[in-house]
Design a protein around this motif. Structure first.
Motif, PDB file in Angstrom:
ATOM      1  N   PRO A 131      19.186 -38.946 -36.195  1.00 52.92           N
ATOM      2  CA  PRO A 131      20.631 -39.151 -36.205  1.00 52.92           C
ATOM      3  C   PRO A 131      21.322 -37.971 -36.876  1.00 52.92           C
ATOM      4  O   PRO A 131      20.692 -37.191 -37.597  1.00 52.92           O
ATOM      5  N   ASP A 132      22.638 -37.840 -36.643  1.00 49.19           N
ATOM      6  CA  ASP A 132      23.379 -36.821 -37.378  1.00 49.19           C
ATOM      7  C   ASP A 132      23.629 -37.318 -38.802  1.00 49.19           C
ATOM      8  O   ASP A 132      23.306 -38.452 -39.154  1.00 49.19           O
ATOM      9  N   LEU A 133      24.198 -36.471 -39.641  1.00 45.89           N
ATOM     10  CA  LEU A 133      24.364 -36.800 -41.055  1.00 45.89           C
ATOM     11  C   LEU A 133      25.252 -38.024 -41.253  1.00 45.89           C
ATOM     12  O   LEU A 133      24.959 -38.871 -42.110  1.00 45.89           O
ATOM     13  N   ASP A 134      26.307 -38.147 -40.477  1.00 50.25           N
ATOM     14  CA  ASP A 134      27.207 -39.287 -40.630  1.00 50.25           C
ATOM     15  C   ASP A 134      26.481 -40.594 -40.300  1.00 50.25           C
ATOM     16  O   ASP A 134      26.543 -41.561 -41.067  1.00 50.25           O
ATOM     17  N   ALA A 135      25.777 -40.622 -39.170  1.00 47.57           N
ATOM     18  CA  ALA A 135      25.049 -41.837 -38.782  1.00 47.57           C
ATOM     19  C   ALA A 135      23.934 -42.143 -39.768  1.00 47.57           C
ATOM     20  O   ALA A 135      23.673 -43.317 -40.090  1.00 47.57           O
ATOM     21  N   TYR A 136      23.269 -41.105 -40.265  1.00 46.55           N
ATOM     22  CA  TYR A 136      22.181 -41.342 -41.220  1.00 46.55           C
ATOM     23  C   TYR A 136      22.722 -41.902 -42.530  1.00 46.55           C
ATOM     24  O   TYR A 136      22.078 -42.742 -43.170  1.00 46.55           O
ATOM     25  N   THR A 137      23.900 -41.481 -42.943  1.00 44.97           N
ATOM     26  CA  THR A 137      24.491 -42.007 -44.166  1.00 44.97           C
ATOM     27  C   THR A 137      24.822 -43.483 -44.015  1.00 44.97           C
ATOM     28  O   THR A 137      24.618 -44.279 -44.946  1.00 44.97           O
ATOM     29  N   VAL A 138      25.336 -43.876 -42.857  1.00 45.46           N
ATOM     30  CA  VAL A 138      25.568 -45.299 -42.598  1.00 45.46           C
ATOM     31  C   VAL A 138      24.248 -46.064 -42.654  1.00 45.46           C
ATOM     32  O   VAL A 138      24.174 -47.176 -43.208  1.00 45.46           O
ATOM     33  N   PHE A 139      23.205 -45.481 -42.098  1.00 45.38           N
ATOM     34  CA  PHE A 139      21.866 -46.085 -42.151  1.00 45.38           C
ATOM     35  C   PHE A 139      21.448 -46.327 -43.590  1.00 45.38           C
ATOM     36  O   PHE A 139      20.930 -47.398 -43.942  1.00 45.38           O
ATOM     37  N   CYS A 140      21.711 -45.361 -44.475  1.00 45.31           N
ATOM     38  CA  CYS A 140      21.358 -45.524 -45.883  1.00 45.31           C
ATOM     39  C   CYS A 140      22.221 -46.577 -46.561  1.00 45.31           C
ATOM     40  O   CYS A 140      21.750 -47.329 -47.415  1.00 45.31           O
ATOM     41  N   ALA A 141      23.494 -46.631 -46.215  1.00 42.69           N
ATOM     42  CA  ALA A 141      24.408 -47.577 -46.851  1.00 42.69           C
ATOM     43  C   ALA A 141      24.126 -49.010 -46.435  1.00 42.69           C
ATOM     44  O   ALA A 141      24.246 -49.940 -47.247  1.00 42.69           O
ATOM     45  N   ASP A 142      23.754 -49.209 -45.176  1.00 40.86           N
ATOM     46  CA  ASP A 142      23.665 -50.562 -44.626  1.00 40.86           C
ATOM     47  C   ASP A 142      22.263 -51.028 -44.274  1.00 40.86           C
ATOM     48  O   ASP A 142      21.996 -52.233 -44.291  1.00 40.86           O
ATOM     49  N   GLY A 143      21.377 -50.095 -43.917  1.00 42.80           N
ATOM     50  CA  GLY A 143      20.191 -50.524 -43.207  1.00 42.80           C
ATOM     51  C   GLY A 143      18.850 -50.306 -43.856  1.00 42.80           C
ATOM     52  O   GLY A 143      17.832 -50.757 -43.325  1.00 42.80           O
ATOM     53  N   ARG A 144      18.790 -49.642 -44.995  1.00 37.66           N
ATOM     54  CA  ARG A 144      17.497 -49.462 -45.621  1.00 37.66           C
ATOM     55  C   ARG A 144      17.288 -50.530 -46.684  1.00 37.66           C
ATOM     56  O   ARG A 144      18.159 -51.343 -46.970  1.00 37.66           O
ATOM     57  N   ALA A 145      16.112 -50.533 -47.285  1.00 32.25           N
ATOM     58  CA  ALA A 145      15.748 -51.624 -48.190  1.00 32.25           C
ATOM     59  C   ALA A 145      16.612 -51.660 -49.446  1.00 32.25           C
ATOM     60  O   ALA A 145      16.654 -52.679 -50.139  1.00 32.25           O
ATOM     61  N   ALA A 146      17.322 -50.561 -49.750  1.00 28.22           N
ATOM     62  CA  ALA A 146      18.194 -50.574 -50.924  1.00 28.22           C
ATOM     63  C   ALA A 146      19.269 -51.636 -50.803  1.00 28.22           C
ATOM     64  O   ALA A 146      19.656 -52.264 -51.798  1.00 28.22           O
TER      65      ALA A 146
END
Length: 351
Positions: free
Chosen positions: A171-186
Motif C-alpha cells: 500500500p502507499d503511505l496513507d493507506a498503510y497508516t490507516v492500516f496501522c491505526a485501524d487494522g493491526r493488533a495494536a
C-alpha cells in the motif's frame, strides 16, 4: 551461528513516559506457558518453547503496569494466541498465508467471538473462545463489543495484507497508516487497557475527537515503532512485507535501511503531537479517561521496552544491534501535520 545478513543498528526511541513494570511478570509468564501447552495452538514443542521464551507475561507487565492480576493473565494468554496465530498463518509460518486459507480460519474465529457458547473444535478458535469467556467475567458488554470490533478489523486487514502479498504489492503511505491505526493488533490491544485496568470510560468522552485522535496516534506510533525494531527480522521476508520501511522505500525509490531516519522523524512528530494533545485534554476529562490516556503512554513505552530485548526480534540470526539508551529529545518536533491525508485531522483537534 554464522550471520548471513548485514548487521543493522536500530535507533534510539523517544518516549518520555517513565518505564514501569508490574511485579507479576514472572508469574504471568509461568501461567501463560501452561495455558499455551493446554490450548493446543502450538503443538510443535520446539516452536512452543521458543514462543514461551518471548516472555509475553513481561510484555503485559510492561504495557499494563497498573493492571489487575487475573485480567492481566487473560491478556497474556491473548498475546500468546496472537503470536502463535502469526507464526502459524503469517508470512513465514508453516501453513503459509494464502488468502483462502486465512479466510476460512478467520470465519471460525469470528464464530468463536460471536457465539462463545458453542464449542469451536479447531484449536485457535477454541483458544479464542476460552479467552472470550474469561473476559466476559469482568468486562462490560460495551468493552466486549469494542474489543470484538477491534479483532474483526484486525482479521479484515490481515486478509487485505495477504491479498497485497499475493499480488506482490504494497500500500502507499496513507493507506498503510490507516492500516496501522485501524487494522493491526495494536487497535484491539488499546481496547483492552480499560478492561485490564478495571475502569470504564464515559461514552461521550470515549467518542470525543480528542480521545479518538489520541487512541489512533498510539496505535500508529506502536505499529511504526514495531516496524523499526522488527525490520532486521522482517527484511528476511522480502520487500513486499508490510512494514513502514518497505513502504517508504518503495515511494522514495531507495533501500529500506535508508528510510530509518525518516521513519523515526515521522513517529517522533506524531509522539510530540500526542503529548501536546494529551496535556490539553487531561484537565477536561473524568478520572477514568485520564487514567486511559496515561495507560496509552505506558503501552507505547512498554511495547518498545519489550521489543528491544525479546528474542522474537533480537535473536542472533537477525543481526539486530539494539539501542542501549532512549533518546532524550525527538528528532522532529515540528508542530505541523505530516503529509498523510488520512491522519492530518489529528493536528486540528481541540481538547
Amino acid at each position: 551461528m554464522t550471520l548471513s545478513v548485514t548487521p543493522l543498528r536500530v535507533p534510539e526511541f523517544y518516549c518520555p513516559d517513565p518505564p514501569q513494570v508490574h511485579p507479576a511478570a514472572a508469574e504471568l509468564d509461568r501461567l501463560g506457558t501452561r495455558w499455551l501447552e493446554r490450548s493446543g495452538i502450538c503443538p510443535d514443542p520446539v516452536r512452543r518453547e521458543r514462543l514461551a521464551r518471548h516472555r509475553m507475561g513481561r510484555f503485559v507487565a510492561l504495557t499494563a503496569p497498573r493492571g489487575l492480576d487475573e485480567r492481566m493473565q487473560v491478556v497474556t494468554d491473548l498475546n500468546l494466541w496472537y503470536h502463535a496465530l502469526d507464526d502459524t498463518y503469517g508470512d513465514a509460518g508453516p501453513a503459509g498465508r494464502h488468502l483462502g486459507d486465512l479466510a476460512a480460519v478467520f470465519a471460525g474465529l469470528l464464530r468463536a467471538l460471536g457465539t462463545p457458547e458453542s464449542p469451536a473444535g479447531e484449536p485457535f478458535a477454541e483458544a479464542l473462545r476460552d479467552i472470550r469467556l474469561r473476559l466476559g467475567r469482568f468486562a462490560t458488554p460495551h468493552q466486549l463489543t469494542e474489543w470484538t470490533r477491534g479483532l474483526q478489523n484486525y482479521f479484515l486487514y490481515e486478509l487485505w495484507e495477504s491479498a497485497n502479498r499475493e499480488r506482490r504489492s504494497l500500500p502507499d503511505l496513507d493507506a498503510y497508516t490507516v492500516f496501522c491505526a485501524d487494522g493491526r493488533a495494536a487497535n484491539p490491544s488499546m481496547t483492552m487497557l480499560p478492561i485490564v485496568g478495571g475502569y470504564e470510560l464515559p461514552g461521550d468522552e470515549q467518542q470525543s475527537q480528542a480521545v479518538r485522535a489520541l487512541t489512533e496516534m498510539s496505535c500508529v506510533i506502536a505499529c511504526w515503532d514495531n516496524d523499526v525494531y522488527s525490520y532486521p527480522k522482517e527484511r528476511l521476508q522480502g520487500p513486499h512485507h508490510a512494514n513502514l520501511l518497505n513502504v517508504l522505500a518503495r515511494e522514495r525509490g531507495c533501500d529500506p535501511a535508508d528510510t530509518v531516519a525518516e521513519a523515526v522523524a515521522m513517529r517522533d512528530r506524531v509522539m510530540c503531537a500526542f503529548l501536546r494533545l494529551r496535556r490539553r485534554t487531561v484537565p477536561h476529562v473524568s478520572a477514568p479517561t485520564a487514567r486511559y490516556l496515561a495507560d496509552l503512554g505506558s503501552w507505547m513505552r512498554g511495547q518498545v521496552e519489550w521489543g528491544l530485548s525479546s528474542i522474537r526480534f533480537a535473536a542472533p540470526e537477525y543481526a539486530a544491534v539494539m539501542p542501549e539508551h532512549w533518546a532524550d529529545c525527538p528528532s522532529d518536533d515540528s508542530p505541523g501535520p505530516l503529509d498523510i491525508p488520512s491522519v492530518a485531522w489529528w493536528w486540528s483537534v481541540d481538547a
